[in-house]
Design an enzyme around this catalytic site. Structure first.
Site, PDB file in Angstrom:
ATOM      1  N   GLU A 570      18.918  -9.784  21.309  1.00 25.14           N
ATOM      2  CA  GLU A 570      19.957  -9.183  20.461  1.00 25.14           C
ATOM      3  C   GLU A 570      19.485  -9.260  19.011  1.00 25.14           C
ATOM      4  O   GLU A 570      19.166 -10.338  18.503  1.00 25.14           O
ATOM      5  CB  GLU A 570      21.304  -9.899  20.611  1.00 25.14           C
ATOM      6  CG  GLU A 570      22.394  -9.275  19.748  1.00 25.14           C
ATOM      7  CD  GLU A 570      23.756  -9.955  19.892  1.00 25.14           C
ATOM      8  OE1 GLU A 570      24.723  -9.495  19.251  1.00 25.14           O
ATOM      9  OE2 GLU A 570      23.864 -10.953  20.642  1.00 25.14           O
ATOM     10  N   ASN A 625      23.991  -4.272  17.454  1.00 25.81           N
ATOM     11  CA  ASN A 625      25.439  -4.149  17.234  1.00 25.81           C
ATOM     12  C   ASN A 625      25.739  -2.927  16.360  1.00 25.81           C
ATOM     13  O   ASN A 625      25.076  -2.690  15.341  1.00 25.81           O
ATOM     14  CB  ASN A 625      25.972  -5.393  16.531  1.00 25.81           C
ATOM     15  CG  ASN A 625      25.980  -6.605  17.446  1.00 25.81           C
ATOM     16  OD1 ASN A 625      26.831  -6.727  18.312  1.00 25.81           O
ATOM     17  ND2 ASN A 625      25.012  -7.494  17.265  1.00 25.81           N
ATOM     18  N   GLU A 657      25.643  -2.220  21.284  1.00 26.71           N
ATOM     19  CA  GLU A 657      26.784  -3.105  21.541  1.00 26.71           C
ATOM     20  C   GLU A 657      27.958  -2.682  20.668  1.00 26.71           C
ATOM     21  O   GLU A 657      27.847  -2.568  19.446  1.00 26.71           O
ATOM     22  CB  GLU A 657      26.406  -4.561  21.235  1.00 26.71           C
ATOM     23  CG  GLU A 657      25.367  -5.134  22.184  1.00 26.71           C
ATOM     24  CD  GLU A 657      25.148  -6.628  21.970  1.00 26.71           C
ATOM     25  OE1 GLU A 657      25.847  -7.196  21.083  1.00 26.71           O
ATOM     26  OE2 GLU A 657      24.318  -7.220  22.663  1.00 26.71           O
ATOM     27  N   ASP A 687      30.992  -5.517  23.691  1.00 27.95           N
ATOM     28  CA  ASP A 687      30.816  -6.868  23.139  1.00 27.95           C
ATOM     29  C   ASP A 687      32.170  -7.557  22.994  1.00 27.95           C
ATOM     30  O   ASP A 687      33.220  -6.911  22.844  1.00 27.95           O
ATOM     31  CB  ASP A 687      30.120  -6.766  21.787  1.00 27.95           C
ATOM     32  CG  ASP A 687      29.551  -8.100  21.331  1.00 27.95           C
ATOM     33  OD1 ASP A 687      29.508  -9.037  22.150  1.00 27.95           O
ATOM     34  OD2 ASP A 687      29.145  -8.183  20.165  1.00 27.95           O
ATOM     35  N   GLU A 744      28.340 -15.001  26.498  1.00 28.96           N
ATOM     36  CA  GLU A 744      27.844 -15.424  25.193  1.00 28.96           C
ATOM     37  C   GLU A 744      28.228 -16.875  24.934  1.00 28.96           C
ATOM     38  O   GLU A 744      29.149 -17.418  25.543  1.00 28.96           O
ATOM     39  CB  GLU A 744      28.454 -14.546  24.087  1.00 28.96           C
ATOM     40  CG  GLU A 744      28.106 -13.076  24.172  1.00 28.96           C
ATOM     41  CD  GLU A 744      28.748 -12.279  23.059  1.00 28.96           C
ATOM     42  OE1 GLU A 744      28.001 -11.747  22.215  1.00 28.96           O
ATOM     43  OE2 GLU A 744      29.995 -12.206  23.015  1.00 28.96           O
TER      44      GLU A 744
END
Length: 787
Positions: A570, A625, A657, A687, A744
């Site tokens: 990520e 993201n 995401e 997410d 997560e």
């Protein structure tokens, strides 16, 4: 009384009596005309007309008396002493002519009547002074008849002088003058007795001398009458010619005009003036006093005593001005007159009236447009600024409440601006209801409004809460029910140096209200300005942070639980400021979203992540993201294709995401965007699933490839059976929908083991690895090291 009348007729010669009456009528006619000349004459010749009036009135009374005396007691030869006879003539001019000549200068009828009464008493005094001139006989006088005679003269002349101008015609004045003089003489004579003193006889030449005097007086009167007629005809002809020209000019004026001389009498006026006050056609105002004009207007319009007194006070104000003055005067019927008062050199005043009703209405409309919002009829920004400036110096304590409507833009977008305008009108009505008739509410533009609250913080806070509650209630427009809200920022005059600062600080407080969730009020505090300045500086620095090589990407690994292999990373943005050091994303990302810079930053992140991912093994992917603001940008697809094309990265190795917040609005449009992204070959992950606007509908309707469960469930799953149930339920649903599921925030081996047992596909967290820069990416040369 009958016997006295018979004796009076017997004691007089009819010829002399008739002559005396004719002389008296001529004198009265002259006096009436001369008094009018005094009224309308100019200042310089007016005194000559006054002197002539006094002389004619006095000589008329004196001549009438002595002509009558020449025919009195034919059986006796009367003698008259010359000095006393002459003195009586002077007395007549002073006591009778003087008060009559002064009558035109009196404004009130009471004063004119008083002067007339004094002249009547003077007639009586002259009569008895003339009787004292008789020689050679004894006189007896009746006090009763003498008092009655004097009273008749006083009453008749008081009435003649006190008549209003419209009734004081020459004929009336002449009749009353004749009655006053004749009545005084003959009534007094009726009470007078004469007896010859024994041994004395009046010389015959005395009557001859008296006759000469009387003839001279009569000649003067008749000559005066003749000259007056000739002069009047000549002047009247001239005046008619001049008046015709002047009248034509005056009556063609658009303004009403009236000229009052120094005695407050009307000297000049025009037809427009008559029209303004509604006078009857053909009325004559020349010579009337201002008091009489007020009486005429008041009678015509039914004014009360108070209204007449108000008119007198206003006229006195106009009369007392010393230089040219303009005054707006509101008539009883609503018309607005612009009154111009011009004092005239030498005395007097010219007053003009201009009907400016339409002009003032136009000015009112212009002022309304300048200071009033045309839609809501509230005050506008300009009016608010002027009100604050006015009340700031001298300083009054008040608070400015700035109001911003929440969720107003979707109303315009969904139902159109017409509905939005009607909504603003209803909002304005609710605000004015809360503030009351004495409150001050303004619309600054769009959906921003302002309220001034005069009082302390407690009162302002209470008003703010009432406003928030009122705006939160549903609005009904036709068949549409609309729900909005508002945010409020307020500041007190105690915290600002002037109106500009007050507006600035209230705006800062409003920003704080919106930043902390909207639907609330915030009051400005000292630290807010520093925070805004810091955010502004941070915003400015952020615009050049990428060019200065201050931003970079750190990568946190994703572990597959099926084979314990890192399958992806990520990409997380980091900012290492040149002077402030590391700035956490939670501080600058929201600011970038507010300012719109997140679109530019997001495009750089996509390009940089794809470029660096291209250097990684082919079996790993990179997740980026995407902010809700960036996702709603029409440039997102372009940025994605450009990043993939420039880096050469396979689309399947890039994952986008999105938080659920980004996809809760306009579901159809979101679904189309997600489909377009997946058509590129890019995968999509949801997410922070389980927080915010979590809904199973999103999993059903939106095409996603991966679910990332929020760390809050992972942290409490071991001790909270509800969190455990959520994790198990999400895992079961994801498998049924054929969606990969990732947890997560894994930080302990126990958590990792629990997630294996539940059946998660992959995990990430500090236990797996912290975010780090790629080994071949050198940190920027700054004074601080990145975290």
């Amino acid at each position: 009384m009958i016997q006295a009348a018979i004796r009076l007729a017997a004691d007089h010669s009819l010829g002399f009596v008739v002559t005396a009456i004719v002389i008296c009528v001529v004198a009265g006619w002259l006096v009436a005309h001369l008094m009018r000349k005094v009224v309308v004459g100019r200042s310089a010749p007016r005194w000559r007309w006054m002197a002539g009036t006094a002389l004619v009135a006095g000589l008329g009374v004196w001549t009438t008396h002595f002509i009558a005396m020449l025919g009195y007691r034919p059986d006796m030869l009367l003698g008259f002493e010359g000095g006393t006879t002459s003195f009586s003539a002077l007395l007549a001019v002073l006591l009778v002519g003087g008060p009559i000549a002064a009558v035109p200068f009196c404004r009130s009828w009471q004063g004119r009547s008083t002067l007339g009464a004094l002249a009547g008493v003077g007639v009586g005094a002259m009569h008895y002074a003339g009787m004292m001139a008789i020689e050679g006989c004894l006189q007896t006088h009746s006090r009763l008849l003498g008092t009655l005679a004097t009273g008749i003269g006083a009453c008749c002349l008081a009435l003649a002088c006190g008549l209003p101008s419209r009734l004081a015609s020459p004929a009336r004045v002449c009749v009353l003058f004749t009655l006053a003089v004749g009545g005084t003489h003959f009534v007094a004579i009726a009470g007078t007795g004469l007896e010859r003193v024994a041994g004395q006889a009046g010389p015959a030449h005395e009557n001859v001398t008296l006759s000469i005097f009387v003839a001279v007086g009569a000649a003067i009167l008749f000559l005066g009458a003749f000259l007056t007629i000739l002069t009047a005809q000549r002047f009247e002809a001239q005046e008619r010619a001049h008046s015709a020209v002047l009248k034509t000019a005056l009556n063609n004026m658009s303004n009403g005009l009236v000229y009052l001389d120094e005695t407050d009498r009307v000297r000049l006026y025009n037809q427009r003036y008559l029209d303004i006050y509604g006078f009857e056609p053909g009325i004559e105002l020349t010579g009337l006093t201002a008091e009489q004009i007020i009486g005429l207007v008041g009678d015509r319009h039914g004014w009360t005593v108070e209204r007449r007194q108000q008119a007198r006070r206003r006229l006195n104000e106009w009369w007392s001005v010393e230089s040219f003055t303009q005054i707006d005067y509101s008539m009883d019927d609503g018309r607005v007159m612009q009154v111009e008062v011009r004092p005239v050199e030498g005395g007097g005043t010219v007053i003009t009236f201009d009907d400016v009703t339409k002009d003032r209405e136009a000015q009112r409309r212009i002022t309304e447009l300048a200071f009033c919002d045309p839609l809501t009829k509230l005050a506008n920004r300009r009016a608010l600024n002027e009100r604050m400036e006015r009340d700031f110096f001298p300083k009054q304590r008040f608070k400015l409440l700035l109001i911003d409507l929440d969720r107003f833009k979707p109303v315009n977008d969904t139902y159109g601006h017409a509905v939005g305008d009607r909504l603003l009108v209803q909002v304005a009505e609710r605000l004015t209801t809360i503030t009351g008739p004495d409150g001050f509410v303004a619309r600054l533009g769009g959906d921003e409004m302002a309220v001034l609250v005069y009082g302390d913080l407690v009162l302002a806070g209470a008003v703010a809460e009432r406003i928030i509650e009122a705006i939160a209630l549903p609005f009904r427009i036709d068949d549409i029910t609309i729900l909005i809200g508002c945010s409020i920022g307020m500041c007190c005059t105690d915290d600002a140096g002037d109106a500009t600062e007050l507006m600035q600080f209230s705006d800062i407080a409003l920003y704080e209200s919106k930043r902390h969730g909207r639907g609330r009020s915030s009051c400005y505090t000292r630290g807010m300005l520093d925070a805004v300045a810091e955010r502004s500086q941070l915003e400015a620095d952020m615009r050049t942070a990428i060019e200065r090589n201050e931003m970079h990407l750190a990568y946190q690994p994703v572990l597959s639980l099926s084979d314990d292999r890192v399958i992806g990373y990520e990409a997380l943005i980091r900012w290492n400021h040149s002077t402030l050091g590391p700035i956490p994303p939670v501080r600058f990302i929201p600011l970038a979203e507010e300012t719109g810079q997140i679109v530019q930053i997001g495009a750089w992140v996509l390009q940089e992540a794809c470029r660096q991912a291209a250097q990684m093994p082919n079996d790993v992917y990179v997740a980026v993201n995407v902010s809700p603001v960036q996702f709603r940008s029409p440039l997102l697809l372009s940025h994605l294709t450009q990043a993939l094309a420039r880096s050469g990265l396979a689309a399947g190795r890039l994952e986008i995401e999105l938080t659920e917040t980004a996809i809760v609005e306009d579901g159809a449009q979101i679904a189309r965007m997600l489909t377009a992204i997946r058509r590129l070959g890019v995968t999509v992950a949801m997410d922070d699933f389980g927080t915010g606007y979590s809904s199973l509908v999103h999993l059903r309707d939106f095409p996603v490839d991966r679910i990332k469960v929020d760390r809050s469930f992972v942290a409490t799953a071991e001790s909270d059976r509800h969190s455990m149930a959520v994790l198990e339920g999400i895992t079961h649903i994801a498998r049924k929908l054929d969606i990969a599921i990732l947890a997560e925030g894994v930080e302990t081996p126990a958590q990792l083991q629990l997630l294996r047992e539940i059946g998660f596909d992959a995990v990430q967290g500090y236990l797996i690895g912290r975010p780090e820069r790629l080994p071949d990416e050198r940190a920027p040369e700054t004074s601080c090291r990145s975290a």
